[in-house]
Enzyme design. Structure first.
Site, PDB file in Angstrom:
ATOM      1  N   HIS A  42      -1.900 -43.580  19.584  1.00  0.00           N
ATOM      2  CA  HIS A  42      -0.893 -43.735  18.529  1.00  0.00           C
ATOM      3  C   HIS A  42      -1.616 -43.980  17.214  1.00  0.00           C
ATOM      4  O   HIS A  42      -2.862 -43.982  17.168  1.00  0.00           O
ATOM      5  CB  HIS A  42       0.063 -44.877  18.878  1.00  0.00           C
ATOM      6  CG  HIS A  42      -0.637 -46.145  19.258  1.00  0.00           C
ATOM      7  ND1 HIS A  42      -1.390 -46.884  18.372  1.00  0.00           N
ATOM      8  CD2 HIS A  42      -0.734 -46.795  20.450  1.00  0.00           C
ATOM      9  CE1 HIS A  42      -1.892 -47.935  18.974  1.00  0.00           C
ATOM     10  NE2 HIS A  42      -1.528 -47.905  20.252  1.00  0.00           N
ATOM     11  N   HIS A  45      -4.625 -46.323  17.128  1.00  0.00           N
ATOM     12  CA  HIS A  45      -5.920 -45.784  17.567  1.00  0.00           C
ATOM     13  C   HIS A  45      -6.514 -44.887  16.486  1.00  0.00           C
ATOM     14  O   HIS A  45      -7.718 -44.904  16.234  1.00  0.00           O
ATOM     15  CB  HIS A  45      -5.749 -44.922  18.827  1.00  0.00           C
ATOM     16  CG  HIS A  45      -5.293 -45.655  20.039  1.00  0.00           C
ATOM     17  ND1 HIS A  45      -4.051 -45.481  20.602  1.00  0.00           N
ATOM     18  CD2 HIS A  45      -5.927 -46.570  20.810  1.00  0.00           C
ATOM     19  CE1 HIS A  45      -3.946 -46.236  21.671  1.00  0.00           C
ATOM     20  NE2 HIS A  45      -5.054 -46.914  21.824  1.00  0.00           N
ATOM     21  N   GLN A  69      -9.388 -53.258  35.025  1.00  0.00           N
ATOM     22  CA  GLN A  69      -8.748 -54.309  34.239  1.00  0.00           C
ATOM     23  C   GLN A  69      -7.273 -54.483  34.577  1.00  0.00           C
ATOM     24  O   GLN A  69      -6.558 -55.209  33.901  1.00  0.00           O
ATOM     25  CB  GLN A  69      -8.961 -54.070  32.747  1.00  0.00           C
ATOM     26  CG  GLN A  69      -8.329 -52.813  32.184  1.00  0.00           C
ATOM     27  CD  GLN A  69      -8.846 -52.492  30.784  1.00  0.00           C
ATOM     28  OE1 GLN A  69      -9.994 -52.138  30.585  1.00  0.00           O
ATOM     29  NE2 GLN A  69      -7.988 -52.614  29.792  1.00  0.00           N
ATOM     30  N   LYS A 181      -5.673 -56.237  17.216  1.00  0.00           N
ATOM     31  CA  LYS A 181      -4.448 -56.574  17.946  1.00  0.00           C
ATOM     32  C   LYS A 181      -4.844 -57.232  19.273  1.00  0.00           C
ATOM     33  O   LYS A 181      -4.213 -58.194  19.703  1.00  0.00           O
ATOM     34  CB  LYS A 181      -3.579 -55.349  18.219  1.00  0.00           C
ATOM     35  CG  LYS A 181      -2.275 -55.764  18.904  1.00  0.00           C
ATOM     36  CD  LYS A 181      -1.328 -54.648  19.104  1.00  0.00           C
ATOM     37  CE  LYS A 181      -1.526 -53.924  20.382  1.00  0.00           C
ATOM     38  NZ  LYS A 181      -1.248 -54.713  21.592  1.00  0.00           N
ATOM     39  N   SER A 218       0.372 -48.756  23.087  1.00  0.00           N
ATOM     40  CA  SER A 218       0.753 -47.644  23.972  1.00  0.00           C
ATOM     41  C   SER A 218       1.938 -48.050  24.832  1.00  0.00           C
ATOM     42  O   SER A 218       2.685 -47.207  25.330  1.00  0.00           O
ATOM     43  CB  SER A 218      -0.419 -47.272  24.883  1.00  0.00           C
ATOM     44  OG  SER A 218      -1.526 -46.930  24.092  1.00  0.00           O
TER      45      SER A 218
HETATM   46  O1  PAF Z   1      -8.239 -51.808  24.453  1.00  0.00           O
HETATM   47  C1  PAF Z   1      -8.309 -50.927  25.334  1.00  0.00           C
HETATM   48  O2  PAF Z   1      -7.700 -49.857  25.243  1.00  0.00           O
HETATM   49  C2  PAF Z   1      -9.153 -51.183  26.584  1.00  0.00           C
HETATM   50  O3  PAF Z   1      -9.092 -52.517  26.970  1.00  0.00           O
HETATM   51  C3  PAF Z   1     -10.605 -50.714  26.428  1.00  0.00           C
HETATM   52  C4  PAF Z   1     -11.349 -51.477  25.359  1.00  0.00           C
HETATM   53  C5  PAF Z   1     -10.643 -49.217  26.119  1.00  0.00           C
HETATM   54  C6  PAF Z   1     -11.364 -50.930  27.745  1.00  0.00           C
HETATM   55  O4  PAF Z   1     -10.787 -50.241  28.795  1.00  0.00           O
END
Ligand code: PAF
Length: 312
Positions: A42, A45, A69, A181, A218
């Site tokens: 978006h 980014h 994660q 953010k 997102s």
């Molecule tokens: O912020 C994110 O989109 C994710 O946590 C990252 C830094 C790409 C790691 O997967």
């Protein structure tokens, strides 16, 4: 340095190819910037990409939804993705390379998304018990990951720090840009880079908001129209708290209570509303030094985070 004519944007899936691409650019004395993302890009980014372009001759954007994660109970399966759309947006911004590896971990004998997720969520010791020859090296930034999002997402920052370190080792950038953010994430990455001697400048870019104040994420597309409206209570209540602090309210208790009340009244469920030191993220009781007011709240099934820096 780049020639007059722009090379076509490279779309790279292979780790070795990515490393050679980056090394060949850096060998000429050019700087390479990395913007790590999980895709579904978006404007937030794209602002990181613009920032990166001002800092380096070549910009690489990684697109990788990192299973490490996400806990098994979290939204990996529903995490939105649109690689074709992402590539189009990045090409329009004249990004030099997109790194979109199919996988960055070795899952040993485990197959399928849910088995992989289970493995990623396990600790190394639990995994040894299962005899899996899988990824077993994790990076923990121990104290910084304890509070805020770390409380309700205990494996999240371990997964983030580890995958970001892997991306750094593959792309070998001079500079990497993260959004503020995800304030705790940004601080954790900076600390990891300092502690582990990565020679990379870590930049924190300002939060990008929709016209009505909602922080870009997102996950915003997962909100129903009603939830989207309710979610405005986060940025509105944070802005009010900042004004109150600037007008001399320094006690955090009252500021936190009013943010919780406004979000709850709007229909949200607050996970946390904490005022912490900007550097070490320790909870403060009074605003006497630069702090950041961080909030996480649920609207329906969607968990959003946002924050505002307050510099007294
Ligand atoms: O912020 C994110 O989109 C994710 O946590 C990252 C830094 C790409 C790691 O997967």
């Amino acid at each position: 340095m780049k020639g007059e004519e722009r090379e076509a944007m490279a779309v790279i899936r292979d780790k070795g190819e990515m490393r050679s691409w980056s090394r060949s650019r850096r060998k000429t004395g050019a700087r390479v910037a990395l913007v790590p993302t999980m895709g579904f890009l978006h404007r937030g980014h794209l602002a990181l990409v613009e920032d990166a372009k001002r800092r380096a001759e070549f910009v690489v954007v990684s697109v990788y939804v990192n299973p490490g994660q996400f806990a098994p109970s979290e939204d990996l399966e529903s995490y939105p993705s649109d690689l074709a759309g992402d590539l189009r947006k990045l090409d329009e911004l004249a990004v030099d390379a997109v790194f979109c590896p199919p996988d960055l971990y070795d899952y040993g004998g485990y197959g399928g998304v849910s088995a992989r997720r289970e493995v990623m969520a396990m600790s190394c010791l639990e995994d040894r018990g299962r005899g899996g020859a899988v990824h077993e090296t994790w990076i923990r930034v121990e104290r910084l990951e304890e509070g805020l999002c770390g409380k309700s997402r205990p494996i999240f920052f371990r997964g983030v720090a580890t995958v970001v370190a892997k991306l750094f080792n593959v792309v070998e950038p001079d500079v990497a840009v993260f959004g503020k953010k995800d304030y705790q994430q940004w601080r954790i990455i900076r600390r990891m880079v300092r502690d582990l001697e990565f020679d990379i400048d870590i930049i924190g870019a300002e939060v990008v908001r929709e016209a009505d104040g909602l922080a870009m994420s997102s996950r915003n597309v997962l909100l129903s129209p009603t939830e989207r409206q309710q979610a405005l209570s986060i940025s509105e209540s944070l802005s009010k708290a900042k004004v109150a602090a600037q007008n001399g309210v320094i006690s955090c208790k009252g500021l936190q209570a009013s943010v919780v009340e406004l979000i709850t009244q709007a229909g949200g469920r607050v996970d946390y509303a904490e005022i912490v030191d900007q550097e070490d993220l320790r909870v403060v009781e009074e605003i006497k030094a630069p702090v950041v007011f961080c909030v996480a709240a649920w609207f329906g099934k969607v968990r959003l985070i946002d924050n505002i820096e307050i510099n007294p």
